[in-house]
Every structure is written in structure tokens, then in C-alpha cells.
Design an enzyme around this catalytic site. Sequence first.
Site, PDB file in Angstrom:
ATOM      1  N   HIS A   1       0.835  -1.207   0.000  1.00 31.69           N
ATOM      2  CA  HIS A   1       0.000   0.000   0.000  1.00 31.69           C
ATOM      3  C   HIS A   1       0.864   1.249   0.000  1.00 31.69           C
ATOM      4  O   HIS A   1       0.671   2.162  -0.810  1.00 31.69           O
ATOM      5  CB  HIS A   1      -0.911  -0.023   1.228  1.00 31.69           C
ATOM      6  CG  HIS A   1      -1.800   1.172   1.354  1.00 31.69           C
ATOM      7  ND1 HIS A   1      -3.137   1.140   1.001  1.00 31.69           N
ATOM      8  CD2 HIS A   1      -1.567   2.438   1.803  1.00 31.69           C
ATOM      9  CE1 HIS A   1      -3.676   2.327   1.217  1.00 31.69           C
ATOM     10  NE2 HIS A   1      -2.738   3.127   1.706  1.00 31.69           N
ATOM     11  N   GLU A   2       1.839   1.302   0.914  1.00 28.17           N
ATOM     12  CA  GLU A   2       2.680   2.486   1.037  1.00 28.17           C
ATOM     13  C   GLU A   2       3.639   2.645  -0.140  1.00 28.17           C
ATOM     14  O   GLU A   2       3.863   3.759  -0.617  1.00 28.17           O
ATOM     15  CB  GLU A   2       3.455   2.442   2.357  1.00 28.17           C
ATOM     16  CG  GLU A   2       2.585   2.586   3.589  1.00 28.17           C
ATOM     17  CD  GLU A   2       1.745   3.859   3.564  1.00 28.17           C
ATOM     18  OE1 GLU A   2       2.249   4.897   3.092  1.00 28.17           O
ATOM     19  OE2 GLU A   2       0.588   3.802   4.002  1.00 28.17           O
TER      20      GLU A   2
ATOM     21  N   HIS B   1       1.975   4.302  -3.025  1.00 26.64           N
ATOM     22  CA  HIS B   1       1.937   5.769  -2.914  1.00 26.64           C
ATOM     23  C   HIS B   1       3.242   6.385  -3.417  1.00 26.64           C
ATOM     24  O   HIS B   1       3.239   7.354  -4.180  1.00 26.64           O
ATOM     25  CB  HIS B   1       1.725   6.178  -1.456  1.00 26.64           C
ATOM     26  CG  HIS B   1       0.338   5.950  -0.942  1.00 26.64           C
ATOM     27  ND1 HIS B   1      -0.783   6.334  -1.645  1.00 26.64           N
ATOM     28  CD2 HIS B   1      -0.105   5.414   0.226  1.00 26.64           C
ATOM     29  CE1 HIS B   1      -1.861   6.023  -0.942  1.00 26.64           C
ATOM     30  NE2 HIS B   1      -1.477   5.459   0.189  1.00 26.64           N
TER      31      HIS B   1
END
Length: 206
Positions: free
Chosen positions: A21-22, A25
Site C-alpha cells: 500500500h505504502e 503511494h
Amino acid sequence: MSQILDILTTAIALLFVLVTHEVAHGVVALWNGDDTAKNSGRLSLNPLKHLDLYGTLFLIVFRFGWANPVPINPNKFRNRGLGLFTVSIAGIVVNIFTAFIFMLVYFYLSTHGIYLVLSLRLIIEKIIIFGISFAVFNLIPIPPLDGSRIIASLLPDKYQNFMFKYEKYSFILLIIFFSLTRNTFLSRIISSVYEFMVNIVFNLIY
């Protein structure tokens, strides 16, 4: 022994979902011209670079949580509004995509009689659940969650800067939110998304 296996498989699945997820980004931020995450070493798959104190506590208490948000500098985006929107939604998209792919593989193997060892089966099942859960959870429009940044991407710069400045204190709002809803609202949404994805997978396999 079963409790140890449950803890280990849960930890592996959670870290996988959080880290991807990170990193999503950071990668999308780089695509938009912002190398802040890259220069901070946040494009790494090392989970220790992504853990957050409050987010980890939320995982333990509420079974939902977040990682340390990847640092971004919207001023470096070639298009500030588009950059902030695509970076904010990247983690959610990756979570859903990951859950879908793992679900597709899991059901395909199951329908073709391919045996999976218990530990691997548990990890896959939990990645699917956590992937969907984190995607839904991060759509909540309360900082530091992605939903707030998606909304911020549609607002003038001065409001964006105000949200970013005070988002580190907003975990109090999350505590209030969870205290009032007791997870029932999110649980219904997560179940609906899960059932919807299962129907799609079944239609693809059969």
C-alpha cells in the site's frame, strides 16, 4: 501451535498489505514528479520503514490500522491536483487489485484440486481479507487516511496545506469514529465488496 500459526500468518499478510500500500503511494508520487519518498528510502519493501505507532495500536485494538504515511511534496507534482489524487488512491487500488489476484488464484487452485499447505492457504486468505478491509478503511475521509487526501486533491491549495498541517492530531477523530460505529458500518461494506469480488471471480473461473 494453532495460535502461533495464526499470529505468524496474520503478521505476514498484514505486513504484505501495508507495505505494498505504502510503496504504491511512493511509486505513483515518483511518476508524478515527486522523488521525496524515493529519497527517504520509502520505496523499500522492508516493513520496518513503514510501521507507524498509532496505526499499529489501531491494528491491535480495532483490527484496522495504517502504516507511516509515505512523505510526499505536492509542490513537486507536475499537476498538483492530479498528482495528489492519483497518489492518494494508489494504495487503495493496489489493495483491491492484490486481493482480487490472490482471490482468483486461490479459487482457481481450489477448483482444480491443487493442494495448498495450511500456512500458505491462511496467508492467502488473510491477504484477501486485509486487502479489501484496508481499501475500504482508507476511504474514510479522516486524516491521515487516503480518503481525506482524495478530498483534499479537489480543494484549493490553502485547504490542502491546512489538512496536512494538522493531520497528525486527527487520530483522535478516528478513535471517536470507531467508538461510535463499533466497526459495524465498515464490516457491512467490507462484506459487500468481498461478495461482489467473489461473484466476479466465479464468473471468470466457471
